[in-house]
Design a protein around this motif. Structure first.
Motif, PDB file in Angstrom:
ATOM      1  N   VAL A   1       1.482  -1.442  -0.194  1.00 33.66           N
ATOM      2  CA  VAL A   1      -0.292  -0.221   0.229  1.00 33.66           C
ATOM      3  C   VAL A   1       1.211   1.486   0.282  1.00 33.66           C
ATOM      4  O   VAL A   1       1.922   1.565   0.500  1.00 33.66           O
ATOM      5  CB  VAL A   1      -0.686  -0.048   1.546  1.00 33.66           C
ATOM      6  CG1 VAL A   1      -1.647   1.063   1.646  1.00 33.66           C
ATOM      7  CG2 VAL A   1      -1.323  -1.440   1.193  1.00 33.66           C
ATOM      8  N   VAL A   2       1.041   1.802  -1.150  1.00 33.33           N
ATOM      9  CA  VAL A   2       1.499   3.697  -1.128  1.00 33.33           C
ATOM     10  C   VAL A   2       0.529   4.560  -0.837  1.00 33.33           C
ATOM     11  O   VAL A   2      -0.322   4.899  -1.235  1.00 33.33           O
ATOM     12  CB  VAL A   2       2.460   3.196  -2.449  1.00 33.33           C
ATOM     13  CG1 VAL A   2       2.900   4.380  -2.870  1.00 33.33           C
ATOM     14  CG2 VAL A   2       2.425   2.300  -3.038  1.00 33.33           C
ATOM     15  N   ILE A   3       1.635   5.237   0.034  1.00 28.30           N
ATOM     16  CA  ILE A   3       0.706   6.043   0.816  1.00 28.30           C
ATOM     17  C   ILE A   3       1.232   7.596   0.431  1.00 28.30           C
ATOM     18  O   ILE A   3       2.545   7.758   1.020  1.00 28.30           O
ATOM     19  CB  ILE A   3       0.302   6.397   2.167  1.00 28.30           C
ATOM     20  CG1 ILE A   3      -0.369   5.221   1.900  1.00 28.30           C
ATOM     21  CG2 ILE A   3      -0.966   7.860   2.205  1.00 28.30           C
ATOM     22  CD1 ILE A   3      -1.037   4.484   3.638  1.00 28.30           C
ATOM     23  N   PRO A   4       1.347   8.365  -0.175  1.00 30.36           N
ATOM     24  CA  PRO A   4       2.263   9.615  -0.183  1.00 30.36           C
ATOM     25  C   PRO A   4       2.143  11.001   0.755  1.00 30.36           C
ATOM     26  O   PRO A   4       1.136  10.562   1.880  1.00 30.36           O
ATOM     27  CB  PRO A   4       0.644  10.710  -0.905  1.00 30.36           C
ATOM     28  CG  PRO A   4       0.444  10.216  -1.424  1.00 30.36           C
ATOM     29  CD  PRO A   4       0.134   9.198  -0.953  1.00 30.36           C
ATOM     30  N   ARG A   5       3.690  11.247   1.113  1.00 34.72           N
ATOM     31  CA  ARG A   5       3.704  11.709   2.266  1.00 34.72           C
ATOM     32  C   ARG A   5       3.246  13.034   2.170  1.00 34.72           C
ATOM     33  O   ARG A   5       3.038  13.705   1.551  1.00 34.72           O
ATOM     34  CB  ARG A   5       5.758  11.763   2.320  1.00 34.72           C
ATOM     35  CG  ARG A   5       6.057  10.716   2.790  1.00 34.72           C
ATOM     36  CD  ARG A   5       7.740  10.954   3.292  1.00 34.72           C
ATOM     37  NE  ARG A   5       8.164  10.353   3.100  1.00 34.72           N
ATOM     38  CZ  ARG A   5       8.568   9.126   4.210  1.00 34.72           C
ATOM     39  NH1 ARG A   5       7.699   9.713   5.451  1.00 34.72           N
ATOM     40  NH2 ARG A   5       8.930   7.801   4.612  1.00 34.72           N
ATOM     41  N   PRO A   6       1.940  13.185   3.221  1.00 35.19           N
ATOM     42  CA  PRO A   6       1.809  14.945   4.116  1.00 35.19           C
ATOM     43  C   PRO A   6       2.663  15.445   3.673  1.00 35.19           C
ATOM     44  O   PRO A   6       3.968  15.649   3.885  1.00 35.19           O
ATOM     45  CB  PRO A   6       1.222  14.765   5.122  1.00 35.19           C
ATOM     46  CG  PRO A   6       2.027  13.810   6.027  1.00 35.19           C
ATOM     47  CD  PRO A   6       2.747  12.517   4.638  1.00 35.19           C
ATOM     48  N   ARG A   7       2.391  16.686   3.052  1.00 34.95           N
ATOM     49  CA  ARG A   7       2.904  17.784   3.323  1.00 34.95           C
ATOM     50  C   ARG A   7       3.257  18.521   4.691  1.00 34.95           C
ATOM     51  O   ARG A   7       2.088  18.352   5.208  1.00 34.95           O
ATOM     52  CB  ARG A   7       2.669  18.672   2.698  1.00 34.95           C
ATOM     53  CG  ARG A   7       2.912  19.215   1.086  1.00 34.95           C
ATOM     54  CD  ARG A   7       1.967  20.035  -0.104  1.00 34.95           C
ATOM     55  NE  ARG A   7       2.229  20.083  -1.249  1.00 34.95           N
ATOM     56  CZ  ARG A   7       1.095  20.039  -2.639  1.00 34.95           C
ATOM     57  NH1 ARG A   7       0.587  21.506  -2.581  1.00 34.95           N
ATOM     58  NH2 ARG A   7       0.740  20.140  -3.668  1.00 34.95           N
ATOM     59  N   PRO A   8       4.699  18.812   4.813  1.00 32.22           N
ATOM     60  CA  PRO A   8       5.177  19.722   6.719  1.00 32.22           C
ATOM     61  C   PRO A   8       3.838  20.755   6.159  1.00 32.22           C
ATOM     62  O   PRO A   8       4.171  21.966   5.337  1.00 32.22           O
ATOM     63  CB  PRO A   8       6.161  19.534   6.608  1.00 32.22           C
ATOM     64  CG  PRO A   8       6.871  19.596   5.009  1.00 32.22           C
ATOM     65  CD  PRO A   8       5.349  18.637   4.655  1.00 32.22           C
ATOM     66  N   ILE A   9       3.065  21.081   7.659  1.00 29.29           N
ATOM     67  CA  ILE A   9       2.864  22.215   8.139  1.00 29.29           C
ATOM     68  C   ILE A   9       3.827  22.681   9.618  1.00 29.29           C
ATOM     69  O   ILE A   9       4.413  22.114  10.112  1.00 29.29           O
ATOM     70  CB  ILE A   9       1.670  21.722   8.525  1.00 29.29           C
ATOM     71  CG1 ILE A   9       0.491  21.110   8.126  1.00 29.29           C
ATOM     72  CG2 ILE A   9       0.804  23.056   9.705  1.00 29.29           C
ATOM     73  CD1 ILE A   9      -0.815  20.378   8.837  1.00 29.29           C
ATOM     74  N   PRO A  10       3.755  24.098   9.008  1.00 33.87           N
ATOM     75  CA  PRO A  10       4.592  24.400   9.731  1.00 33.87           C
ATOM     76  C   PRO A  10       4.408  24.751  11.333  1.00 33.87           C
ATOM     77  O   PRO A  10       2.867  24.543  11.289  1.00 33.87           O
ATOM     78  CB  PRO A  10       4.390  26.073   9.263  1.00 33.87           C
ATOM     79  CG  PRO A  10       4.261  26.531   7.821  1.00 33.87           C
ATOM     80  CD  PRO A  10       3.095  24.450   7.885  1.00 33.87           C
ATOM     81  N   ALA A  11       4.832  23.404  11.828  1.00 33.89           N
ATOM     82  CA  ALA A  11       4.446  23.678  13.418  1.00 33.89           C
ATOM     83  C   ALA A  11       4.312  24.541  14.293  1.00 33.89           C
ATOM     84  O   ALA A  11       3.470  24.386  15.488  1.00 33.89           O
ATOM     85  CB  ALA A  11       5.483  22.264  13.987  1.00 33.89           C
TER      86      ALA A  11
END
Length: 136
Positions: A38-48
């Motif tokens: 199962v391939v899942i795109p990495r989420p875009r980082p949110i400025p913490a």
């Protein structure tokens, strides 16, 4: 859109050995579930600094993930405050576990357990009577 080429499994389905042979620096997350990759795109980082607090309500079906995996993800995202809401405990029947990010370790440290009322100054001032929340 970028294309991604993955090696083919050694047989008709993916094995643990096939999965473990995948490169560690893939631009996507992959999981092995019943022989399927199962391939899942990495989420875009949110400025913490845009997220001051995450509140995770523990679900009976995802207890382990909610208690162990999610806090690590939030800490990795540098979210300073994390609360875990437990609703299925026998005594007490409701509790909020509060944590704050420790800059030295990069993990969370407990700052309190709240059953009847939660009063906090950080990440913002609040005072919540938890009995009222439970009764809704």
């Amino acid at each position: 859109m970028h294309s991604l080429t993955l090696p083919l499994p050694s047989g008709d389905t993916w094995t643990r050995a096939d999965y473990e042979a995948l490169p560690e620096d893939l631009p996507v997350r992959v999981s092995l579930i019943h022989g399927e990759l199962v391939v899942i795109p990495r989420p875009r980082p949110i400025p913490a600094d845009l997220v001051a607090l995450v509140v995770e309500v523990v679900s009976p079906s995802t207890k382990r993930k909610d208690r162990r995996v999610q806090p690590t993800l939030y800490a990795d995202a540098r979210i300073r405050h994390y609360w875990r809401v437990e609703t299925d405990q026998t005594a007490p029947a409701f509790a909020i576990y509060a944590y704050e990010l420790d800059d030295a370790t990069g993990g969370y440290v407990a700052t309190g357990v709240h059953h009847d009322r939660i009063i906090a100054a950080l990440p913002f001032p609040l005072d919540i009577e938890l009995k009222a929340v439970r009764e809704r």
